[in-house]
Design a protein around this motif. Structure first.
Motif, PDB file in Angstrom:
ATOM      1  N   THR A 128      14.444 -11.399 -17.718  1.00  0.00           N
ATOM      2  CA  THR A 128      13.995 -12.774 -17.921  1.00  0.00           C
ATOM      3  C   THR A 128      12.842 -13.092 -16.974  1.00  0.00           C
ATOM      4  OG1 THR A 128      15.571 -13.634 -16.284  1.00  0.00           O
ATOM      5  CG2 THR A 128      16.314 -13.482 -18.588  1.00  0.00           C
ATOM      6  N   ARG A 129      12.139 -14.174 -17.262  1.00  0.00           N
ATOM      7  CA  ARG A 129      11.013 -14.553 -16.413  1.00  0.00           C
ATOM      8  C   ARG A 129      11.452 -14.837 -14.989  1.00  0.00           C
ATOM      9  NH1 ARG A 129       7.891 -19.475 -18.343  1.00  0.00           N
ATOM     10  NH2 ARG A 129       9.973 -20.246 -18.931  1.00  0.00           N
ATOM     11  N   VAL A 130      12.605 -15.471 -14.848  1.00  0.00           N
ATOM     12  CA  VAL A 130      13.092 -15.812 -13.505  1.00  0.00           C
ATOM     13  C   VAL A 130      13.443 -14.552 -12.730  1.00  0.00           C
ATOM     14  CG1 VAL A 130      14.950 -16.940 -12.222  1.00  0.00           C
ATOM     15  CG2 VAL A 130      13.889 -18.109 -14.167  1.00  0.00           C
ATOM     16  N   HIS A 131      14.154 -13.640 -13.372  1.00  0.00           N
ATOM     17  CA  HIS A 131      14.532 -12.403 -12.683  1.00  0.00           C
ATOM     18  C   HIS A 131      13.292 -11.587 -12.328  1.00  0.00           C
ATOM     19  CE1 HIS A 131      16.487  -8.502 -11.917  1.00  0.00           C
ATOM     20  NE2 HIS A 131      17.561  -9.229 -11.638  1.00  0.00           N
ATOM     21  N   ASP A 132      12.341 -11.516 -13.245  1.00  0.00           N
ATOM     22  CA  ASP A 132      11.101 -10.778 -12.979  1.00  0.00           C
ATOM     23  C   ASP A 132      10.362 -11.361 -11.780  1.00  0.00           C
ATOM     24  OD1 ASP A 132      11.633  -9.102 -15.078  1.00  0.00           O
ATOM     25  OD2 ASP A 132      10.184 -10.020 -16.454  1.00  0.00           O
ATOM     26  N   ARG A 133      10.422 -12.695 -11.625  1.00  0.00           N
ATOM     27  CA  ARG A 133       9.731 -13.331 -10.490  1.00  0.00           C
ATOM     28  C   ARG A 133      10.400 -12.967  -9.175  1.00  0.00           C
ATOM     29  NH1 ARG A 133       7.184 -14.223  -7.014  1.00  0.00           N
ATOM     30  NH2 ARG A 133       5.838 -15.971  -6.437  1.00  0.00           N
ATOM     31  N   THR A 134      11.723 -12.852  -9.178  1.00  0.00           N
ATOM     32  CA  THR A 134      12.415 -12.465  -7.953  1.00  0.00           C
ATOM     33  C   THR A 134      12.052 -11.027  -7.569  1.00  0.00           C
ATOM     34  OG1 THR A 134      14.424 -11.620  -9.034  1.00  0.00           O
ATOM     35  CG2 THR A 134      14.335 -13.975  -8.581  1.00  0.00           C
ATOM     36  N   VAL A 135      11.973 -10.150  -8.557  1.00  0.00           N
ATOM     37  CA  VAL A 135      11.602  -8.759  -8.293  1.00  0.00           C
ATOM     38  C   VAL A 135      10.181  -8.681  -7.753  1.00  0.00           C
ATOM     39  CG1 VAL A 135      11.187  -6.504  -9.358  1.00  0.00           C
ATOM     40  CG2 VAL A 135      13.200  -7.841 -10.018  1.00  0.00           C
ATOM     41  N   ALA A 136       9.270  -9.447  -8.346  1.00  0.00           N
ATOM     42  CA  ALA A 136       7.876  -9.443  -7.905  1.00  0.00           C
ATOM     43  C   ALA A 136       7.758  -9.894  -6.452  1.00  0.00           C
ATOM     44  CB  ALA A 136       7.042 -10.349  -8.804  1.00  0.00           C
ATOM     45  N   HIS A 137       8.535 -10.901  -6.079  1.00  0.00           N
ATOM     46  CA  HIS A 137       8.504 -11.381  -4.692  1.00  0.00           C
ATOM     47  C   HIS A 137       8.918 -10.275  -3.731  1.00  0.00           C
ATOM     48  CE1 HIS A 137       9.300 -13.804  -1.118  1.00  0.00           C
ATOM     49  NE2 HIS A 137      10.505 -13.234  -1.087  1.00  0.00           N
ATOM     50  N   LYS A 138      10.016  -9.604  -4.027  1.00  0.00           N
ATOM     51  CA  LYS A 138      10.505  -8.546  -3.146  1.00  0.00           C
ATOM     52  C   LYS A 138       9.507  -7.391  -3.073  1.00  0.00           C
ATOM     53  CE  LYS A 138      14.300 -10.599  -2.007  1.00  0.00           C
ATOM     54  NZ  LYS A 138      14.492 -11.099  -0.617  1.00  0.00           N
ATOM     55  N   GLN A 139       8.861  -7.085  -4.176  1.00  0.00           N
ATOM     56  CA  GLN A 139       7.863  -6.016  -4.189  1.00  0.00           C
ATOM     57  C   GLN A 139       6.652  -6.387  -3.336  1.00  0.00           C
ATOM     58  OE1 GLN A 139       7.234  -5.587  -8.436  1.00  0.00           O
ATOM     59  NE2 GLN A 139       8.716  -3.900  -8.593  1.00  0.00           N
ATOM     60  N   GLN A 140       6.254  -7.649  -3.389  1.00  0.00           N
ATOM     61  CA  GLN A 140       5.111  -8.105  -2.599  1.00  0.00           C
ATOM     62  C   GLN A 140       5.409  -8.034  -1.104  1.00  0.00           C
ATOM     63  OE1 GLN A 140       4.559 -11.996  -4.284  1.00  0.00           O
ATOM     64  NE2 GLN A 140       3.792 -11.190  -6.223  1.00  0.00           N
ATOM     65  N   ILE A 141       6.617  -8.425  -0.723  1.00  0.00           N
ATOM     66  CA  ILE A 141       6.997  -8.361   0.686  1.00  0.00           C
ATOM     67  C   ILE A 141       7.017  -6.906   1.152  1.00  0.00           C
ATOM     68  CG2 ILE A 141       8.841  -8.773   2.354  1.00  0.00           C
ATOM     69  CD1 ILE A 141       7.404 -11.306   1.484  1.00  0.00           C
ATOM     70  N   ARG A 142       7.592  -6.024   0.342  1.00  0.00           N
ATOM     71  CA  ARG A 142       7.661  -4.612   0.729  1.00  0.00           C
ATOM     72  C   ARG A 142       6.261  -4.002   0.808  1.00  0.00           C
ATOM     73  NH1 ARG A 142      11.232  -2.813  -2.733  1.00  0.00           N
ATOM     74  NH2 ARG A 142       9.910  -1.627  -4.153  1.00  0.00           N
ATOM     75  N   ALA A 143       5.358  -4.384  -0.080  1.00  0.00           N
ATOM     76  CA  ALA A 143       3.991  -3.853  -0.052  1.00  0.00           C
ATOM     77  C   ALA A 143       3.272  -4.288   1.227  1.00  0.00           C
ATOM     78  CB  ALA A 143       3.221  -4.334  -1.280  1.00  0.00           C
ATOM     79  N   TRP A 144       3.487  -5.531   1.636  1.00  0.00           N
ATOM     80  CA  TRP A 144       2.878  -6.022   2.878  1.00  0.00           C
ATOM     81  C   TRP A 144       3.429  -5.261   4.086  1.00  0.00           C
ATOM     82  CZ3 TRP A 144       5.740  -9.603   6.276  1.00  0.00           C
ATOM     83  CH2 TRP A 144       5.006  -9.960   7.424  1.00  0.00           C
ATOM     84  N   ILE A 145       4.741  -5.063   4.118  1.00  0.00           N
ATOM     85  CA  ILE A 145       5.360  -4.335   5.226  1.00  0.00           C
ATOM     86  C   ILE A 145       4.891  -2.882   5.224  1.00  0.00           C
ATOM     87  CG2 ILE A 145       7.564  -3.467   6.121  1.00  0.00           C
ATOM     88  CD1 ILE A 145       8.838  -6.102   5.292  1.00  0.00           C
ATOM     89  N   ARG A 146       4.740  -2.291   4.047  1.00  0.00           N
ATOM     90  CA  ARG A 146       4.238  -0.919   3.966  1.00  0.00           C
ATOM     91  C   ARG A 146       2.832  -0.828   4.537  1.00  0.00           C
ATOM     92  NH1 ARG A 146       1.005   2.516   1.535  1.00  0.00           N
ATOM     93  NH2 ARG A 146       1.757   4.656   1.088  1.00  0.00           N
ATOM     94  N   ASP A 147       2.003  -1.829   4.257  1.00  0.00           N
ATOM     95  CA  ASP A 147       0.645  -1.830   4.796  1.00  0.00           C
ATOM     96  C   ASP A 147       0.673  -1.871   6.323  1.00  0.00           C
ATOM     97  OD1 ASP A 147      -2.343  -2.179   4.482  1.00  0.00           O
ATOM     98  OD2 ASP A 147      -1.869  -4.049   5.531  1.00  0.00           O
ATOM     99  N   LEU A 148       1.562  -2.692   6.884  1.00  0.00           N
ATOM    100  CA  LEU A 148       1.708  -2.718   8.338  1.00  0.00           C
ATOM    101  C   LEU A 148       2.174  -1.359   8.854  1.00  0.00           C
ATOM    102  CD1 LEU A 148       3.412  -6.193   9.015  1.00  0.00           C
ATOM    103  CD2 LEU A 148       1.064  -5.523   9.563  1.00  0.00           C
ATOM    104  N   ALA A 149       3.091  -0.728   8.128  1.00  0.00           N
ATOM    105  CA  ALA A 149       3.604   0.575   8.537  1.00  0.00           C
ATOM    106  C   ALA A 149       2.506   1.632   8.535  1.00  0.00           C
ATOM    107  CB  ALA A 149       4.750   0.992   7.615  1.00  0.00           C
ATOM    108  N   VAL A 150       1.636   1.584   7.543  1.00  0.00           N
ATOM    109  CA  VAL A 150       0.507   2.515   7.480  1.00  0.00           C
ATOM    110  C   VAL A 150      -0.391   2.315   8.693  1.00  0.00           C
ATOM    111  CG1 VAL A 150      -1.609   3.102   6.228  1.00  0.00           C
ATOM    112  CG2 VAL A 150       0.528   2.771   4.973  1.00  0.00           C
ATOM    113  N   ARG A 151      -0.716   1.054   8.975  1.00  0.00           N
ATOM    114  CA  ARG A 151      -1.605   0.762  10.096  1.00  0.00           C
ATOM    115  C   ARG A 151      -0.964   1.064  11.442  1.00  0.00           C
ATOM    116  NH1 ARG A 151      -3.148  -4.538  10.505  1.00  0.00           N
ATOM    117  NH2 ARG A 151      -1.861  -5.441   8.864  1.00  0.00           N
ATOM    118  N   ALA A 152       0.375   1.054  11.477  1.00  0.00           N
ATOM    119  CA  ALA A 152       1.082   1.381  12.712  1.00  0.00           C
ATOM    120  C   ALA A 152       1.159   2.886  12.934  1.00  0.00           C
ATOM    121  CB  ALA A 152       2.486   0.795  12.681  1.00  0.00           C
ATOM    122  N   GLY A 153       0.869   3.670  11.895  1.00  0.00           N
ATOM    123  CA  GLY A 153       0.922   5.119  12.016  1.00  0.00           C
ATOM    124  C   GLY A 153       2.283   5.711  11.731  1.00  0.00           C
TER     125      GLY A 153
END
Length: 206
Positions: A128-153
């Motif tokens: 559903t649209r609502v469930h898809d939005r929750t998944v997208a939010h979690k993916q966005q947070i993980r992508a941001w944290i991954r970017d920090l992890a890359v920059r941290a080495g």
């Protein structure tokens, strides 16, 4: 005691430019406190003080309002995470640990009921649209944290990002299930250990 519905601004006196905001602010409060399904449209209309026709002008279906609510929650929570990370300094490794300060603040807030996105996912069917939005939010947070992890080495940014988001979500859930705000501190301490371990240079084989 006078009920919130009784003190709401009558629809006729609500400026058109403010009607949507009044609806969304009311939904934000009721959805988080009561749940997406328990908070009914009639209650939201009554407590926001707008006419039913005005409500449906802005939100033709309840899911439209839920998505707007989740969009607002996303902005608030993502902003808090970024602010906590930035407060830890410019070192990406320190930011990976510092972002957990936002979790500590959230769990100590009056009326805390856990992660709005986890709660929404539990009330919505997959696809559903609502469930898809929750998944997208979690993916966005993980992508941001991954970017920090890359920059941290980090040796394995994907694994570190997944581990930290699991700690973050676990802390959000534990804060309400246990009723213990110290769960956030425990999650932060575990995050610090995970980040430190991920940055260690593995021994060179003989």
């Amino acid at each position: 005691m006078t009920s919130p519905a009784a003190t709401a601004t009558p629809a006729a006196r609500t400026p058109a430019g403010q009607a949507r905001e009044k609806i969304l602010a009311t939904a934000f409060r009721l959805f988080y406190a009561q749940g997406l399904r328990a908070a009914g449209i009639d209650t939201i209309i009554a407590e926001s003080g707008v006419a039913k026709a005005t409500f449906y002008k802005y939100f033709p279906a309840k899911d439209d309002l839920i998505l707007a609510y989740l969009e607002r929650v996303d902005g608030v929570w993502t902003g808090q995470l970024h602010a906590a990370a930035e407060a830890a300094g410019e070192d990406p490794a320190a930011q990976l640990v510092g972002l957990f300060d936002a979790l500590t603040t959230a769990c100590r807030r009056d009326g805390y009921r856990g992660c709005a996105f986890i709660n929404a996912a539990a009330e919505s069917a997959s696809g559903t649209r609502v469930h898809d939005r929750t998944v997208a939010h979690k993916q966005q947070i993980r992508a941001w944290i991954r970017d920090l992890a890359v920059r941290a080495g980090a040796q394995d940014p994907d694994q570190l990002a997944r581990g930290l988001t699991l700690l973050l979500d676990g802390g959000l859930a534990s804060g309400v299930l246990d009723g213990d705000p110290d769960a956030a501190a425990a999650a932060g301490a575990a995050a610090a250990q995970l980040v430190a371990a991920s940055l260690r240079t593995p021994p060179t084989p003989n």
